[in-house]
Every structure is written in C-alpha cells, then in structure tokens.
Design an enzyme around this catalytic site. Structure first.
Site, PDB file in Angstrom:
ATOM      1  N   ARG A 241       1.042  -1.461  -0.399  1.00  0.00           N
ATOM      2  CA  ARG A 241      -0.118   0.071   0.324  1.00  0.00           C
ATOM      3  C   ARG A 241       0.945   0.939  -0.155  1.00  0.00           C
ATOM      4  O   ARG A 241       0.387   2.752  -1.022  1.00  0.00           O
ATOM      5  CB  ARG A 241      -1.396   0.046   1.431  1.00  0.00           C
ATOM      6  CG  ARG A 241      -2.248  -1.040   1.040  1.00  0.00           C
ATOM      7  CD  ARG A 241      -2.903  -1.442   2.528  1.00  0.00           C
ATOM      8  NE  ARG A 241      -3.603  -2.290   1.492  1.00  0.00           N
ATOM      9  CZ  ARG A 241      -4.662  -3.258   2.765  1.00  0.00           C
ATOM     10  NH1 ARG A 241      -4.521  -2.846   3.839  1.00  0.00           N
ATOM     11  NH2 ARG A 241      -5.463  -3.415   1.846  1.00  0.00           N
ATOM     12  N   TYR A 361      -6.785  -0.812  -5.983  1.00  0.00           N
ATOM     13  CA  TYR A 361      -6.217  -2.215  -5.999  1.00  0.00           C
ATOM     14  C   TYR A 361      -5.666  -1.896  -4.733  1.00  0.00           C
ATOM     15  O   TYR A 361      -4.750  -0.871  -4.216  1.00  0.00           O
ATOM     16  CB  TYR A 361      -5.622  -2.802  -6.842  1.00  0.00           C
ATOM     17  CG  TYR A 361      -4.856  -2.603  -8.016  1.00  0.00           C
ATOM     18  CD1 TYR A 361      -3.762  -0.840  -7.044  1.00  0.00           C
ATOM     19  CD2 TYR A 361      -3.691  -2.387  -8.915  1.00  0.00           C
ATOM     20  CE1 TYR A 361      -3.103   0.242  -7.545  1.00  0.00           C
ATOM     21  CE2 TYR A 361      -3.091  -1.590  -9.445  1.00  0.00           C
ATOM     22  CZ  TYR A 361      -2.196  -0.471  -8.913  1.00  0.00           C
ATOM     23  OH  TYR A 361      -1.399   0.002  -9.249  1.00  0.00           O
ATOM     24  N   GLU A 362      -4.732  -2.888  -4.322  1.00  0.00           N
ATOM     25  CA  GLU A 362      -4.280  -3.414  -2.812  1.00  0.00           C
ATOM     26  C   GLU A 362      -5.228  -2.930  -1.650  1.00  0.00           C
ATOM     27  O   GLU A 362      -4.629  -2.411  -1.038  1.00  0.00           O
ATOM     28  CB  GLU A 362      -2.996  -2.805  -2.775  1.00  0.00           C
ATOM     29  CG  GLU A 362      -2.041  -3.054  -4.230  1.00  0.00           C
ATOM     30  CD  GLU A 362      -0.706  -3.207  -4.126  1.00  0.00           C
ATOM     31  OE1 GLU A 362       0.243  -2.607  -2.862  1.00  0.00           O
ATOM     32  OE2 GLU A 362       0.035  -3.429  -4.713  1.00  0.00           O
ATOM     33  N   GLY A 363      -6.143  -3.293  -2.021  1.00  0.00           N
ATOM     34  CA  GLY A 363      -7.058  -2.730  -1.221  1.00  0.00           C
ATOM     35  C   GLY A 363      -7.730  -1.336  -1.614  1.00  0.00           C
ATOM     36  O   GLY A 363      -7.048  -0.189  -1.677  1.00  0.00           O
TER      37      GLY A 363
END
Lengths: 378, 261
Positions: A241, A361-363
């Site tokens: 992140r 993306y990535e949460g």
C-alpha cells in the site's frame, strides 16, 4: 561516513524516468504492451532489487529509495511504476521478510537482478475485499508436497512474472479459513496463466487470471507456517500500500506538472488561462493536497523502516489519501485542459484513467477506511 | 591499467554571473552538474574498465561543494575520487588550473588521462591540452570513439575533426579529450550509489601537491578578463506574408545574394 546516497539516487531516478520512461508512456498505454525493454533497463540499474540485502544479490538499499523510485516512475508512466511495486513490495519483500534461508538463497538473487519478475496472488473471483472467502486450496500429498487447486484473478505482473507469492486455504476453523503462503514458479506443473484483463488504465501492466490444476508445489516452498498465510498476505499488503500510495502521489504530481505547463501556454480571452483566479486557486489547492499526501507517504515509509507497529495504520492512511488526491488532481487536470484534456493528445487523460485503479487495488479506499477505523477504535 | 579522468563541476544553466571585482565566476545559488564532455570522458573510461579491468581514478579541482560531482562519478562506477582544493588555488585561469591538475595527476598516477573537450562555463578547451603539455605526454583531442587493442596494448581512437576524422593507434602515456556528442554517459546504478557512501574522498591540497606558487592562483594566471557581456542578436528582420512557393523563391534569392548557395 558520507551521506550522499539519497541525493544521488533521486537524481538518477529522476533522469531515468524522464529519459527512458516518459517517451514510451503513451505508446505503452495505447498498445497495451508490457514494457519489457524498460523493465530490462531498470533491472540493469539495480532497481528490481533495491531493498534486497547484498548477501542475497541485492543492492542493500532501503524502502525510502524504492518508494522514491515508484513515485518518480509514476509521474510519467503508472504502468511502469506498478510493475516495480508489485514485484518488490508483494513478492520480493515477503520472501525477504518471512522466507527460509533456503528460499531467500534460491529466489532473492534472481528476483533482485530482475532475471525473474515477481507477483502476488490473493484475490479470487469471490474473494476480493472479503479476502477470507478464499477457495483455492492446498492439500498435502503423500510426499509432503502441496497440491494447489483453484484460481486467482486480477494478478498484476501475471504472465511476465516467474515467481508468484500465493495464498491458499489449508484448513478451516469456526471463524473461517486457515491459509498458507506458497512460492509458486510459473513452470511448475499444473500452473497456468489465464485470461488477460482489458483495463481502463495501467494498460501496459499485465493483469491476468492464475489457474492451479493439481499444481504440485514442493513442501520447501511453503512460506511461514500453515495457518499464517492470511497474516503474511496482509503484512505484504501493508508494504504494498505504501507503494501504491507513492504511485498515486507520482500520478498526481505528473498531472499537476502537465497542467501548470498547459495553463501557462493556453490562451483564452487574450490571456494565459493561468492568469485567471479560478485556475490559480484550483492549482493552489491541488499542490497543497499533493504535499499533504507526500507527508503521509513519508510517515508510512518511516514506520516501515522502523518496523513500527503503526505500519498498517500509516500505510492505509497514505494509500487512502494519495489515491483520492490522485483522482481529484487528475480529474481537475483534465478539466483545466478543457476539450484537449479529453483527447489522447495530452497525457492527463491517461493519468486520470490510471489514477482510478489506485482507489481500488491492494485494498479499496473503503478497505483502507476499515483498517484505519479498526486501529483507532480498538 | 590506471586511467585518470578529469572532471569539472559546472553551473547547470548558461546564465553565468561574474564577480565584477575579481572577474571570476560566482557559483553560489546555481545548480551544479558534471560538465557534459567530462561525463562522456568518464563514460569512455568506464567502458575501457569493463573491457580491460582498468582502475578509474577521477580528479576534480574545485571548492568543497564539488564533492557531489565526484560522488556521482563513483556512483557511475569509478573506483577512486580526488578533490583538488585549496584557497591557494582560487582565481586560477586555465594555465594555472592545468598546472595544478597536472601536479595532482602526477600525485595520483596514471597510464592514460581522459578529459572532456571543454567546459560549458568557459568553453576554452585549453585545460586538457595544457595538462598534456605540463606532463610532457602526447595529446589526442576531439576523440569520438575508442577501442582497446589488447594484443598490441594500444588504443584505436577516432578523432572527429570539422570535415574529416582520423583513426590513430595510441600507446600510453597519453591524454585524450572527448566529445560528448557521440558518447552517451550511463546512469548511476543503485549498487554504486550505495557503495560510494563508504568510500573515502581523497582531498589534495597545496600541501600535498607542493605546486610552484608563482604558477598557481591569481598570481599564476596571465589571463585578465577585460569585460564580459551577453551577446545580443540584432539581425535585421524582414517579414513577408506570401505563398509557400513565393517564399521559397525569395529565400533562395537572398541566400544567393549572400553567396550562401
């Protein structure tokens, strides 16, 4: 000891991004082509192994340098920056931090040199934000090796990557699934890369499905203990992140730079549009938000370097704020460009499409809010 | 093989301010870079290093802030870096500078010396050749291409002149000056960027070099700058609004009238 490394690194990556990445950014997007040639050049300079210690064939650099590289590449080409981020944050870092000595010896040198590209597989068709709903299973066979069955989707670097850091279910408990992490190589029997996604942005990045059909993974490729997989994936994502935050920050900076140049040149009503207060105030707000976003990235990098317990919190805040800043900056950049901004003649159109993924993306931004509120309401 | 490379730190812009009293350059406040021709000289040396395993020693004369230029050279792959610096060297013109650098090069030692053709701040192209004269070694200027002939232990170099080029076989010791136009320098690499922080910067002062005081600094500089100014371009303009065909005819006539074509 002298301390010139950050100044020199910044100078190098700024020159590299300007001369070697910027000229190809529009073409990479237009043709949806993975920029192999650029990745090769990055590997030659040591960028694929910045954070890997020298003893494992890396450069012995740190997170601060790596994050600067992602940001600088993203100023011109979000595709190129996410290739580096997924490789280094989501594959190299977890092997480095949680791998056995044998795994580090085997995988890190080739990942650090760029001979092998890395990727990460957690998301499944029915397990996105609900990552606990995994269905890809890993079952031990008579030799003690693991047999994987199932599929992963939206996997960045899938295809060009050789090494995949994969999460799979090894058991169940009353709360849900128990997972384990595995290092899977693309030439292991039963592994294949499926459909390539046609995306709105980061179009040169290869995003595909991964398919495991009785894929036999040696016992020695289990990372951590069975049951720790979910935790390791989340820790990898904490680092990832920060990479995406830096990517979003870079996209925003790139879009602002383009817009400043454009508004000075573009004349309406016999004046540069930068002479209008609306333009000035919008640009002032965007610059302020970008610098605030940079502050959060720096804080997250410091937490990562200090191995602080606050890393999840700061990584989530950095990603949330940078992604939303990138979306706002690029949207307003297109607006200030007017009709030209909506055409592919100007890079802000691409930057706006690229910025959107950083909120997903990535949460997603919603996941980041869950992480942040989870920490402060504990 | 030991190759010494001479580099200079120069202001990034061409806006050079001159101290009206001493008539020397004021460097404060202007971003500094390695002079482009010198960076290409370093690139040539690094390519020879890759081919032969030669050691690359970089020498730079300048104030303390020039350390970053030498650090950049180390981060590109040079082995050792020397900063030649002393108050006694201040105010040196090209002759005094070349005297000091020649003394520094004797101190450092070399089989070959590679320098840039000229610096973008002074544009004299004098220092390289003057160093060769002080050291009593051959000089090969305006080199555009290098090949090492291992069998005969000579360099095959291509000298780029205005209307032709020469191919020379050169045995050391010798000094080459390099053109940046044909040799693109490499980027710094991450490993060497990190490694340079552990490397010592060698500082060479007046005490180390024992230069003849008559030949250095302002005292050893016969060059006196009478005045400096920015060249103004005041060519007479003639605007003609016409068709492309007519415009071409007019331009051709004007060029003919001036005997350009």
């Amino acid at each position: 000891m002298a301390n010139f490394k950050y100044d020199l690194f910044n100078k190098m990556i700024e020159e590299f991004a300007l001369n070697e990445v910027k000229p190809y950014a529009a073409e990479v997007d237009e043709k949806e082509e993975f920029p192999y040639y650029t990745v090769e050049k990055m590997a030659k300079l040591g960028l694929m192994g910045i954070i890997v210690p020298k003893q494992y064939g890396g450069m012995g650099g740190d997170y601060k340098m790596y994050i600067k590289a992602v940001e600088e590449l993203a100023k011109y080409c979000a595709t190129t920056s996410v290739i580096l981020s997924a490789h280094e944050s989501l594959c190299v870092a977890p092997i480095m931090e949680y791998g056995t000595e044998e795994q580090k010896q085997k995988y890190l040198p080739k990942l650090a040199s760029g001979e092998w590209l890395g990727a990460f597989g957690l998301t499944e068709p029915n397990a996105g934000t609900d990552a606990n709903n995994q269905t890809t299973v890993a079952v031990p066979n008579e030799n003690g090796d693991y047999v994987l069955n199932g599929s992963k989707i939206f996997i960045t670097n899938a295809g060009p990557a050789h090494v995949y850091f994969i999460t799979a279910v090894v058991g169940r408990n009353p709360k849900g699934v128990e997972c384990a992490s595995f290092i899977v190589e693309s030439d292991m029997p039963g592994f294949s890369v499926g459909k390539k996604e046609k995306k709105m942005g980061i179009r040169g990045s290869s995003t595909c499905e991964l398919i495991f059909q009785n894929c036999v993974v040696p016992a020695g490729n289990l990372v951590g203990k069975p049951g720790e997989g979910f935790k390791l994936a989340m820790k990898a994502l904490d680092g990832g992140r920060i990479g995406i935050a830096a990517q979003a920050l870079g996209i925003a900076e790139g879009a602002l730079r383009e817009t400043i140049a454009y508004t000075k040149e573009r004349k309406q009503f016999k004046r540069s549009i930068s002479a209008f207060q609306n333009t000035q105030f919008v640009l002032a707000d965007l610059k302020t938000k970008i610098e605030a976003a940079r502050g959060l990235v720096e804080k997250a990098v410091d937490a990562k370097q200090a191995k602080s317990r606050d890393i999840s919190l700061y990584a989530a805040m950095a990603k949330l704020f940078c992604a939303e800043t990138a979306m706002e900056v690029t949207t307003k950049a297109v607006q200030l460009h007017g009709g030209y901004g909506y055409t592919r003649e100007y890079p802000v159109e691409r930057m706006m499409r690229d910025a959107k993924i950083t909120e997903i993306y990535e949460g997603t931004s919603e996941v980041q809010r869950m992480v942040i509120s989870g920490v402060i309401l504990k | 093989m030991k190759i010494a490379v001479c580099i200079k730190q120069v202001p990034k812009t061409t806006e050079i301010r001159i101290d009206p009293v001493t008539n020397t350059l004021i460097r404060d406040g202007i971003p500094s870079i390695i002079n482009p021709d010198d960076k290409s000289a370093l690139e040539v040396a690094l390519r020879i290093k890759e081919q032969t395993g030669a050691e690359i020693h970089v020498v730079c004369m300048g104030p303390g802030q020039a350390e970053i230029a030498l650090r950049e050279a180390l981060a590109m792959g040079a082995d050792e870096a020397y900063l030649v610096t002393d108050r006694a060297f201040a105010g040196s013109d090209t002759l005094a500078t070349s005297t000091i650098i020649a003394d520094a090069l004797k101190y450092v030692g070399f089989d070959y010396i590679i320098a840039g053709r000229q610096a973008i701040d002074g544009d004299t192209a004098q220092v390289g050749p003057q160093i060769a004269e002080h050291l009593g070694i051959p000089q090969i200027t305006y080199c555009a291409d290098f090949n090492y002939d291992k069998q005969n232990n000579v360099f095959k170099v291509k000298r780029q002149l205005e209307d032709r080029y020469q191919i020379l076989s050169v045995a050391g010791p010798a000094l080459f000056t390099v053109l940046s136009s044909s040799i693109t320098p490499r980027y710094m690499n991450v490993a060497d960027i990190i490694a340079q922080d552990d490397k010592e910067l060698h500082i060479l002062t007046y005490a180390d070099l024992q230069c003849n005081t008559e030949h250095i600094g302002l005292k050893g500089s016969p060059t006196k700058v009478k005045s400096t100014f920015t060249k103004q371009y005041n060519s007479d303009k003639q605007l003609v609004d016409t068709t492309p065909e007519e415009a071409a005819r007019i331009i051709a006539e004007l060029l003919k009238a001036k005997h350009i074509i």
